[in-house]
Design a protein around this motif. Structure first.
Motif, PDB file in Angstrom:
ATOM      1  N   SER A 123      -7.590  -6.119  -4.625  1.00 34.83           N
ATOM      2  CA  SER A 123      -7.284  -4.716  -4.346  1.00 34.83           C
ATOM      3  C   SER A 123      -8.452  -4.088  -3.595  1.00 34.83           C
ATOM      4  N   VAL A 124      -8.179  -3.598  -2.391  1.00 28.64           N
ATOM      5  CA  VAL A 124      -9.217  -2.961  -1.568  1.00 28.64           C
ATOM      6  C   VAL A 124      -8.704  -1.598  -1.116  1.00 28.64           C
ATOM      7  N   LYS A 125      -9.490  -0.569  -1.361  1.00 30.54           N
ATOM      8  CA  LYS A 125      -9.123   0.795  -0.966  1.00 30.54           C
ATOM      9  C   LYS A 125     -10.203   1.366  -0.054  1.00 30.54           C
ATOM     10  N   LEU A 126      -9.770   1.918   1.070  1.00 27.04           N
ATOM     11  CA  LEU A 126     -10.694   2.533   2.024  1.00 27.04           C
ATOM     12  C   LEU A 126     -10.400   4.024   2.098  1.00 27.04           C
ATOM     13  N   GLU A 127     -11.429   4.841   1.946  1.00 24.37           N
ATOM     14  CA  GLU A 127     -11.268   6.293   1.983  1.00 24.37           C
ATOM     15  C   GLU A 127     -12.129   6.883   3.090  1.00 24.37           C
ATOM     16  N   VAL A 128     -11.547   7.844   3.807  1.00 24.46           N
ATOM     17  CA  VAL A 128     -12.272   8.579   4.844  1.00 24.46           C
ATOM     18  C   VAL A 128     -12.583   9.961   4.293  1.00 24.46           C
ATOM     19  N   ALA A 134     -15.026  15.579   0.966  1.00 22.65           N
ATOM     20  CA  ALA A 134     -13.653  15.532   0.462  1.00 22.65           C
ATOM     21  C   ALA A 134     -12.880  14.418   1.159  1.00 22.65           C
ATOM     22  N   VAL A 135     -12.047  13.721   0.401  1.00 21.73           N
ATOM     23  CA  VAL A 135     -11.245  12.628   0.952  1.00 21.73           C
ATOM     24  C   VAL A 135     -10.107  13.207   1.784  1.00 21.73           C
ATOM     25  N   ILE A 136     -10.011  12.777   3.050  1.00 23.85           N
ATOM     26  CA  ILE A 136      -8.938  13.262   3.922  1.00 23.85           C
ATOM     27  C   ILE A 136      -7.929  12.161   4.253  1.00 23.85           C
ATOM     28  N   SER A 137      -8.271  10.909   3.909  1.00 25.85           N
ATOM     29  CA  SER A 137      -7.341   9.807   4.148  1.00 25.85           C
ATOM     30  C   SER A 137      -7.675   8.650   3.218  1.00 25.85           C
ATOM     31  N   THR A 138      -6.630   8.058   2.637  1.00 24.40           N
ATOM     32  CA  THR A 138      -6.803   6.906   1.755  1.00 24.40           C
ATOM     33  C   THR A 138      -5.910   5.768   2.237  1.00 24.40           C
ATOM     34  N   GLN A 139      -6.503   4.586   2.393  1.00 19.83           N
ATOM     35  CA  GLN A 139      -5.760   3.424   2.867  1.00 19.83           C
ATOM     36  C   GLN A 139      -5.880   2.293   1.842  1.00 19.83           C
ATOM     37  N   TYR A 151     -11.041  -2.529   9.803  1.00 19.07           N
ATOM     38  CA  TYR A 151      -9.804  -1.762   9.720  1.00 19.07           C
ATOM     39  C   TYR A 151      -9.831  -0.655  10.767  1.00 19.07           C
ATOM     40  N   THR A 152      -8.749  -0.528  11.525  1.00 22.73           N
ATOM     41  CA  THR A 152      -8.638   0.517  12.541  1.00 22.73           C
ATOM     42  C   THR A 152      -7.749   1.634  12.005  1.00 22.73           C
ATOM     43  N   TRP A 153      -8.306   2.802  11.927  1.00 17.99           N
ATOM     44  CA  TRP A 153      -7.623   3.964  11.350  1.00 17.99           C
ATOM     45  C   TRP A 153      -7.042   4.831  12.460  1.00 17.99           C
ATOM     46  N   ASP A 154      -5.786   5.245  12.296  1.00 20.69           N
ATOM     47  CA  ASP A 154      -5.128   6.142  13.240  1.00 20.69           C
ATOM     48  C   ASP A 154      -5.520   7.580  12.883  1.00 20.69           C
ATOM     49  N   THR A 161     -12.115  15.422  12.877  1.00 28.71           N
ATOM     50  CA  THR A 161     -12.605  14.099  13.293  1.00 28.71           C
ATOM     51  C   THR A 161     -14.120  14.066  13.490  1.00 28.71           C
ATOM     52  N   ALA A 162     -14.797  15.134  13.127  1.00 29.34           N
ATOM     53  CA  ALA A 162     -16.257  15.179  13.284  1.00 29.34           C
ATOM     54  C   ALA A 162     -16.945  15.041  11.929  1.00 29.34           C
ATOM     55  N   ASN A 163     -18.120  14.431  11.934  1.00 29.41           N
ATOM     56  CA  ASN A 163     -18.946  14.261  10.724  1.00 29.41           C
ATOM     57  C   ASN A 163     -18.201  13.531   9.605  1.00 29.41           C
ATOM     58  N   LEU A 164     -17.430  12.525   9.980  1.00 32.04           N
ATOM     59  CA  LEU A 164     -16.684  11.756   8.988  1.00 32.04           C
ATOM     60  C   LEU A 164     -17.483  10.546   8.501  1.00 32.04           C
ATOM     61  N   THR A 165     -17.230  10.185   7.247  1.00 35.31           N
ATOM     62  CA  THR A 165     -17.806   8.967   6.675  1.00 35.31           C
ATOM     63  C   THR A 165     -16.686   8.224   5.954  1.00 35.31           C
ATOM     64  N   PHE A 166     -16.976   6.979   5.533  1.00 33.23           N
ATOM     65  CA  PHE A 166     -15.969   6.228   4.782  1.00 33.23           C
ATOM     66  C   PHE A 166     -16.614   5.432   3.657  1.00 33.23           C
ATOM     67  N   ARG A 167     -15.793   5.068   2.697  1.00 34.29           N
ATOM     68  CA  ARG A 167     -16.262   4.237   1.591  1.00 34.29           C
ATOM     69  C   ARG A 167     -15.167   3.251   1.222  1.00 34.29           C
ATOM     70  N   VAL A 168     -15.590   2.138   0.630  1.00 37.87           N
ATOM     71  CA  VAL A 168     -14.662   1.065   0.274  1.00 37.87           C
ATOM     72  C   VAL A 168     -14.819   0.739  -1.202  1.00 37.87           C
ATOM     73  N   THR A 169     -13.705   0.656  -1.910  1.00 35.31           N
ATOM     74  CA  THR A 169     -13.700   0.262  -3.318  1.00 35.31           C
ATOM     75  C   THR A 169     -12.854  -1.001  -3.446  1.00 35.31           C
ATOM     76  N   ALA A 170     -13.450  -2.066  -3.972  1.00 32.11           N
ATOM     77  CA  ALA A 170     -12.747  -3.343  -4.084  1.00 32.11           C
ATOM     78  C   ALA A 170     -12.874  -3.885  -5.503  1.00 32.11           C
TER      79      ALA A 170
END
Length: 216
Positions: A123-128, A134-139, A151-154, A161-170
């Motif tokens: 199980s792998v979850k990617l959050e933007v 604040a989380v604006i997208s969860t994949q 992973y390519t995010w649409d 779309t500015a100052n975004l970061t991401f994190r991964v939980t596996a």
């Protein structure tokens, strides 16, 4: 870029140390020989040192001298290697590199995010996240193997779309799997500080050269 810094910093600290070590080895050898001569001059005539003892002591001083010489040679080679590495790294200026980081760069409505998994995960979850955290997208990416992942995010419908970061939980069988987020950045300059080779990146600032995972 100050190319002079590359040449000076990697070599200036070597000469005094090498000279001091050479002098120390010579002093040690001189003291040893004086003590050996004094010992032979004052030995008991009825019980003199045998040839084996003399040979053993001479071999010991030769070993000490040889180790000192080898150490000097290694330090000299190390200095030359550092200088060569610094000069070669100059060619990285303007190129892209992959380093640990979690910033998201959106271009033409898309953003590619890279990460590394220490082991296989079921199980792998990617959050933007936005600039406020604040989380604006969860994949949900499902099952993934160990190693480098991408992973390519649409982002075409994203509200920001500015100052975004991401994190991964596996996880695997509910046990956490270590993940390292990676990002691509552009090399602006190269510097050596305290003998450490560093790259100044456009978005990440100063990063040690050994942190680079891949060259673009």
């Amino acid at each position: 870029m100050d190319y002079t810094t590359l040449n000076v910093n990697s070599s200036t600290n070597k000469t005094p140390t090498t000279a001091a070590q050479s002098s120390g080895a010579a002093d040690t050898q001189d003291r040893f020989l004086k003590l050996l001569v004094a010992q032979m001059q004052n030995q008991d005539p009825m019980n003199p040192m045998d040839n084996a003892q003399v040979t053993t002591q001479l071999a010991q001083i030769q070993t000490v001298t040889g180790v000192g010489t080898l150490n000097n040679s290694i330090q000299s080679l190390s200095g030359q290697f550092e200088q060569m590495q610094a000069l070669q790294s100059v060619s990285l200026v303007g190129r892209e590199v992959t380093v640990p980081g979690n910033k998201v760069a959106v271009a033409d409505g898309k953003a590619t995010m890279n990460f590394d998994l220490s082991g296989a995960a079921d199980s792998v979850k990617l959050e933007v996240l936005n600039g406020a955290g604040a989380v604006i997208s969860t994949q949900d990416l499902g099952t993934m193997k160990a190693g480098s992942q991408s992973y390519t995010w649409d982002a075409s419908k994203a509200s920001e779309t500015a100052n975004l970061t991401f994190r991964v939980t596996a996880t695997k069988s509910s046990n956490p799997v270590t993940s390292t987020t990676l990002m691509r950045d552009t090399v602006r300059s190269v510097s050596t500080t305290g003998g450490t080779l560093q790259l100044e990146l456009k978005n990440s600032g100063l990063v040690d050269y050994d942190k680079v995972r891949a060259l673009g």
